[in-house]
Design a protein around this motif. Structure first.
Motif, PDB file in Angstrom:
ATOM      1  N   ALA A 134      28.155 -93.307-109.365  1.00 51.21           N
ATOM      2  CA  ALA A 134      27.150 -94.009-108.657  1.00 51.21           C
ATOM      3  C   ALA A 134      27.442 -94.329-107.320  1.00 51.21           C
ATOM      4  O   ALA A 134      26.627 -94.423-106.253  1.00 51.21           O
ATOM      5  CB  ALA A 134      26.720 -95.028-109.678  1.00 51.21           C
ATOM      6  N   ALA A 175      31.753 -93.699 -99.254  1.00 52.73           N
ATOM      7  CA  ALA A 175      31.727 -92.046 -99.552  1.00 52.73           C
ATOM      8  C   ALA A 175      31.117 -91.450 -98.142  1.00 52.73           C
ATOM      9  O   ALA A 175      31.625 -90.597 -97.623  1.00 52.73           O
ATOM     10  CB  ALA A 175      30.706 -91.889-100.574  1.00 52.73           C
ATOM     11  N   VAL A 201      22.981 -89.153-112.261  1.00 51.22           N
ATOM     12  CA  VAL A 201      21.727 -88.314-112.696  1.00 51.22           C
ATOM     13  C   VAL A 201      20.641 -88.204-111.784  1.00 51.22           C
ATOM     14  O   VAL A 201      19.572 -88.044-112.017  1.00 51.22           O
ATOM     15  CB  VAL A 201      20.949 -89.639-113.841  1.00 51.22           C
ATOM     16  CG1 VAL A 201      21.991 -89.416-115.073  1.00 51.22           C
ATOM     17  CG2 VAL A 201      20.732 -90.962-113.308  1.00 51.22           C
ATOM     18  N   ASP A 202      20.998 -88.647-110.384  1.00 54.69           N
ATOM     19  CA  ASP A 202      20.167 -88.333-109.301  1.00 54.69           C
ATOM     20  C   ASP A 202      20.298 -86.745-108.912  1.00 54.69           C
ATOM     21  O   ASP A 202      21.010 -86.381-109.520  1.00 54.69           O
ATOM     22  CB  ASP A 202      20.146 -89.532-108.158  1.00 54.69           C
ATOM     23  CG  ASP A 202      21.549 -89.144-107.564  1.00 54.69           C
ATOM     24  OD1 ASP A 202      22.075 -88.107-107.177  1.00 54.69           O
ATOM     25  OD2 ASP A 202      22.480 -90.444-107.296  1.00 54.69           O
ATOM     26  N   GLN A 222      28.636 -87.416-112.432  1.00 55.34           N
ATOM     27  CA  GLN A 222      28.036 -88.314-113.610  1.00 55.34           C
ATOM     28  C   GLN A 222      26.674 -88.978-113.149  1.00 55.34           C
ATOM     29  O   GLN A 222      26.176 -89.600-113.778  1.00 55.34           O
ATOM     30  CB  GLN A 222      29.024 -89.558-113.475  1.00 55.34           C
ATOM     31  CG  GLN A 222      30.586 -89.444-113.920  1.00 55.34           C
ATOM     32  CD  GLN A 222      31.336 -90.594-113.881  1.00 55.34           C
ATOM     33  OE1 GLN A 222      31.643 -91.385-114.693  1.00 55.34           O
ATOM     34  NE2 GLN A 222      32.139 -90.578-112.704  1.00 55.34           N
ATOM     35  N   PHE A 241      25.342 -98.921-111.191  1.00 51.75           N
ATOM     36  CA  PHE A 241      25.236 -99.275-112.563  1.00 51.75           C
ATOM     37  C   PHE A 241      25.211-100.871-112.335  1.00 51.75           C
ATOM     38  O   PHE A 241      24.297-101.712-113.049  1.00 51.75           O
ATOM     39  CB  PHE A 241      26.009 -98.630-113.521  1.00 51.75           C
ATOM     40  CG  PHE A 241      25.730 -98.592-115.138  1.00 51.75           C
ATOM     41  CD1 PHE A 241      24.376 -97.984-115.359  1.00 51.75           C
ATOM     42  CD2 PHE A 241      26.075 -99.682-116.016  1.00 51.75           C
ATOM     43  CE1 PHE A 241      23.767 -97.976-116.614  1.00 51.75           C
ATOM     44  CE2 PHE A 241      25.340 -99.494-117.189  1.00 51.75           C
ATOM     45  CZ  PHE A 241      24.467 -98.717-117.564  1.00 51.75           C
ATOM     46  N   HIS A 293      25.825 -86.189-117.061  1.00 57.48           N
ATOM     47  CA  HIS A 293      25.105 -87.287-117.553  1.00 57.48           C
ATOM     48  C   HIS A 293      23.616 -86.894-117.528  1.00 57.48           C
ATOM     49  O   HIS A 293      22.790 -87.908-117.691  1.00 57.48           O
ATOM     50  CB  HIS A 293      25.414 -88.543-117.066  1.00 57.48           C
ATOM     51  CG  HIS A 293      27.014 -89.030-117.435  1.00 57.48           C
ATOM     52  ND1 HIS A 293      27.364 -90.023-116.588  1.00 57.48           N
ATOM     53  CD2 HIS A 293      27.585 -88.456-118.391  1.00 57.48           C
ATOM     54  CE1 HIS A 293      28.734 -90.239-117.294  1.00 57.48           C
ATOM     55  NE2 HIS A 293      28.957 -89.468-118.222  1.00 57.48           N
ATOM     56  N   GLU A 332      24.985 -95.669-100.792  1.00 53.50           N
ATOM     57  CA  GLU A 332      24.718 -95.519 -99.404  1.00 53.50           C
ATOM     58  C   GLU A 332      23.335 -95.061 -99.048  1.00 53.50           C
ATOM     59  O   GLU A 332      22.725 -94.967 -97.806  1.00 53.50           O
ATOM     60  CB  GLU A 332      25.726 -94.875 -98.363  1.00 53.50           C
ATOM     61  CG  GLU A 332      26.620 -96.200 -98.178  1.00 53.50           C
ATOM     62  CD  GLU A 332      28.019 -95.448 -97.958  1.00 53.50           C
ATOM     63  OE1 GLU A 332      28.737 -94.634 -98.670  1.00 53.50           O
ATOM     64  OE2 GLU A 332      28.573 -95.499 -96.975  1.00 53.50           O
ATOM     65  N   THR A 386      33.357 -93.966-108.205  1.00 54.58           N
ATOM     66  CA  THR A 386      33.190 -94.201-109.757  1.00 54.58           C
ATOM     67  C   THR A 386      34.165 -95.190-110.293  1.00 54.58           C
ATOM     68  O   THR A 386      35.166 -95.365-109.626  1.00 54.58           O
ATOM     69  CB  THR A 386      33.504 -92.883-110.733  1.00 54.58           C
ATOM     70  OG1 THR A 386      33.261 -93.086-112.044  1.00 54.58           O
ATOM     71  CG2 THR A 386      35.027 -92.199-110.407  1.00 54.58           C
ATOM     72  N   SER A 387      33.473 -96.112-111.098  1.00 50.52           N
ATOM     73  CA  SER A 387      34.434 -97.251-111.606  1.00 50.52           C
ATOM     74  C   SER A 387      35.584 -96.580-112.508  1.00 50.52           C
ATOM     75  O   SER A 387      36.454 -97.281-112.647  1.00 50.52           O
ATOM     76  CB  SER A 387      33.531 -98.277-112.367  1.00 50.52           C
ATOM     77  OG  SER A 387      32.854 -97.481-113.370  1.00 50.52           O
ATOM     78  N   ASN A 415      36.898 -95.143-102.610  1.00 49.96           N
ATOM     79  CA  ASN A 415      36.211 -96.120-103.341  1.00 49.96           C
ATOM     80  C   ASN A 415      36.554 -97.565-102.577  1.00 49.96           C
ATOM     81  O   ASN A 415      37.639 -97.841-102.251  1.00 49.96           O
ATOM     82  CB  ASN A 415      36.671 -96.368-104.448  1.00 49.96           C
ATOM     83  CG  ASN A 415      35.616 -97.200-105.524  1.00 49.96           C
ATOM     84  OD1 ASN A 415      35.220 -98.280-104.986  1.00 49.96           O
ATOM     85  ND2 ASN A 415      35.386 -96.678-106.625  1.00 49.96           N
TER      86      ASN A 415
HETATM   87  P1  NAD Z   1      29.692 -97.503-111.695  1.00 50.51           P
HETATM   88  O1  NAD Z   1      28.298 -97.956-111.342  1.00 50.51           O
HETATM   89  O2  NAD Z   1      30.309 -97.839-112.859  1.00 50.51           O
HETATM   90  O3  NAD Z   1      30.525 -97.738-110.608  1.00 50.51           O
HETATM   91  C1  NAD Z   1      30.319 -97.469-109.070  1.00 50.51           C
HETATM   92  C2  NAD Z   1      31.578 -97.349-108.305  1.00 50.51           C
HETATM   93  O4  NAD Z   1      31.232 -97.049-106.969  1.00 50.51           O
HETATM   94  C3  NAD Z   1      32.352 -98.676-108.122  1.00 50.51           C
HETATM   95  O5  NAD Z   1      33.868 -98.645-108.587  1.00 50.51           O
HETATM   96  C4  NAD Z   1      31.992 -99.285-106.715  1.00 50.51           C
HETATM   97  O6  NAD Z   1      33.236 -99.881-106.260  1.00 50.51           O
HETATM   98  C5  NAD Z   1      31.984 -97.879-106.167  1.00 50.51           C
HETATM   99  N1  NAD Z   1      31.228 -97.673-104.917  1.00 50.51           N
HETATM  100  C6  NAD Z   1      29.973 -98.963-104.567  1.00 50.51           C
HETATM  101  N2  NAD Z   1      29.647 -98.384-103.200  1.00 50.51           N
HETATM  102  C7  NAD Z   1      30.380 -97.177-102.883  1.00 50.51           C
HETATM  103  C8  NAD Z   1      30.247 -96.443-101.658  1.00 50.51           C
HETATM  104  N3  NAD Z   1      29.368 -96.565-100.724  1.00 50.51           N
HETATM  105  N4  NAD Z   1      31.070 -95.589-101.666  1.00 50.51           N
HETATM  106  C9  NAD Z   1      31.962 -95.101-102.618  1.00 50.51           C
HETATM  107  N5  NAD Z   1      32.111 -96.019-103.540  1.00 50.51           N
HETATM  108  C10 NAD Z   1      31.172 -96.961-103.845  1.00 50.51           C
HETATM  109  O7  NAD Z   1      29.398 -95.756-111.680  1.00 50.51           O
HETATM  110  P2  NAD Z   1      30.092 -94.706-112.698  1.00 50.51           P
HETATM  111  O8  NAD Z   1      31.441 -94.915-112.518  1.00 50.51           O
HETATM  112  O9  NAD Z   1      29.230 -93.596-111.888  1.00 50.51           O
HETATM  113  O10 NAD Z   1      29.604 -95.016-114.047  1.00 50.51           O
HETATM  114  C11 NAD Z   1      28.264 -95.686-114.254  1.00 50.51           C
HETATM  115  C12 NAD Z   1      27.035 -94.647-115.099  1.00 50.51           C
HETATM  116  O11 NAD Z   1      26.026 -95.121-114.751  1.00 50.51           O
HETATM  117  C13 NAD Z   1      27.341 -93.213-114.713  1.00 50.51           C
HETATM  118  O12 NAD Z   1      27.460 -92.642-116.284  1.00 50.51           O
HETATM  119  C14 NAD Z   1      26.284 -92.754-114.168  1.00 50.51           C
HETATM  120  O13 NAD Z   1      25.509 -91.826-114.890  1.00 50.51           O
HETATM  121  C15 NAD Z   1      25.073 -93.882-114.073  1.00 50.51           C
HETATM  122  N6  NAD Z   1      24.396 -94.071-112.973  1.00 50.51           N
HETATM  123  C16 NAD Z   1      24.188 -93.225-112.130  1.00 50.51           C
HETATM  124  C17 NAD Z   1      23.351 -93.387-110.871  1.00 50.51           C
HETATM  125  C18 NAD Z   1      22.926 -92.639-110.080  1.00 50.51           C
HETATM  126  O14 NAD Z   1      22.623 -91.147-110.442  1.00 50.51           O
HETATM  127  N7  NAD Z   1      22.807 -92.443-108.566  1.00 50.51           N
HETATM  128  C19 NAD Z   1      23.377 -94.657-110.518  1.00 50.51           C
HETATM  129  C20 NAD Z   1      23.540 -95.748-111.322  1.00 50.51           C
HETATM  130  C21 NAD Z   1      24.267 -95.360-112.459  1.00 50.51           C
END
Ligand code: NAD
Length: 248
Positions: free
Chosen positions: A25, A237, A106-107, A104, A36, A122, A30, A194-195, A219
């Motif tokens: 996510a 990123a 979904v966008d 991971q 999440f 996902h 950005e 990713t977390s 990250n």
């Molecule tokens: P997560 O929300 O658990 O973790 C996000 C991670 O991104 C954190 O470790 C955070 O420190 C880091 N982060 C925040 N801003 C950042 C940046 N600008 N550049 C780089 N890293 C940054 O997300 P996850 O690990 O992907 O797991 C959550 C689940 O939620 C996934 O399964 C995903 O499918 C879903 N999800 C997807 C979206 C999307 O599609 N954009 C958004 C929210 C959640």
């Protein structure tokens, strides 16, 4: 920023025959799509994620879950790929046959940035599917939905749900198999935004490392899989990827 780590990743990105990216996510943060953790803030902070992102939660309150997804779909449609998505797609085009992106997310921002072959673990938030097979054996047909409610089948009452993988659900087998293959084959894995808390996706870093790849984590904060990394690069990123990948 550890300049020697940046230089080491740049050098490997320039010469590796296989590079795999695992994005989460944070990759899209950005672009204005909440992670999440951020998506659970404000109005939604009183709900447990399992109430919003599980079949059980959807069955218990379809309207609430549909509304949460409607808000997230709108954020995805309004968003544009950021410099990180663009740097990845450009790198992939320049170094033909080298890059696999596993997401991971979904966008659709990797796809819109120019990498349509992105492996989605996902699902796709902009698509819907039926909650269950039509009990009549015929294909379900959408009936008029009440405002704020998910559409139902006119015949059997089946509900439409978002085509994403919810807690407790299996990942699409083909996508996971392709992702594991890419993780085993790569010389460099970039784990971006990713977390590392969501499995089995988080395990791909360990798969790559065991198979001999170098692993770099990008990250701004600590993740649960930092111990798998040869290099941990603290940054975002959209800033780090153009720097690391604007190479040969
Ligand atoms: P997560 O929300 O658990 O973790 C996000 C991670 O991104 C954190 O470790 C955070 O420190 C880091 N982060 C925040 N801003 C950042 C940046 N600008 N550049 C780089 N890293 C940054 O997300 P996850 O690990 O992907 O797991 C959550 C689940 O939620 C996934 O399964 C995903 O499918 C879903 N999800 C997807 C979206 C999307 O599609 N954009 C958004 C929210 C959640």
């Amino acid at each position: 920023m550890a300049e020697d780590a940046v230089a080491a990743v740049q050098a490997l990105a320039r010469r590796a025959d296989r590079v795999c990216v695992l994005s989460g996510a944070g990759m899209s943060a950005e672009s204005g799509i909440p992670t999440f953790r951020d998506a659970m803030s404000g109005l939604w902070s009183r709900f447990d994620p399992a109430q919003l992102a599980s079949e059980e939660g959807f069955r218990a309150n379809p309207a609430r879950v549909w509304a949460w997804y409607a808000e997230r779909k709108q954020a995805v449609r309004a968003a544009q790929p950021n410099a990180g998505h663009v740097a990845l797609a450009d790198y992939g085009r320049r170094r033909s046959g080298v890059l696999t992106i596993v997401t991971q997310n979904v966008d659709d921002l990797h796809q819109r940035a120019g990498w349509p072959q992105t492996i989605r673990l996902h699902g796709d938030i902009l698509a819907d599917r039926w909650l269950q097979p039509c009990p009549s054996g015929r294909a379900c047909a959408v009936a008029q939905a009440l405002p704020g409610e998910p559409p139902r089948c006119a015949d059997c009452g089946n509900l439409l749900r978002p085509a994403v993988v919810w807690f407790g659900e299996m990942l699409p087998e083909d996508a996971m198999a392709s992702a594991e293959q890419a993780a085993r084959a790569c010389e460099l894995m970039l784990v971006v935004g990713t977390s590392g808390a969501v499995w089995p996706a988080a395990g791909l870093a360990a798969v790559a490392r065991r198979a001999g790849a170098k692993v770099a984590i990008l990250n701004p904060d600590a993740s649960e899989i930092d111990d798998q990394a040869h290099w941990v690069l603290r940054g975002t990123a959209a800033v780090l990827l153009p720097r690391l990948l604007d190479v040969g």
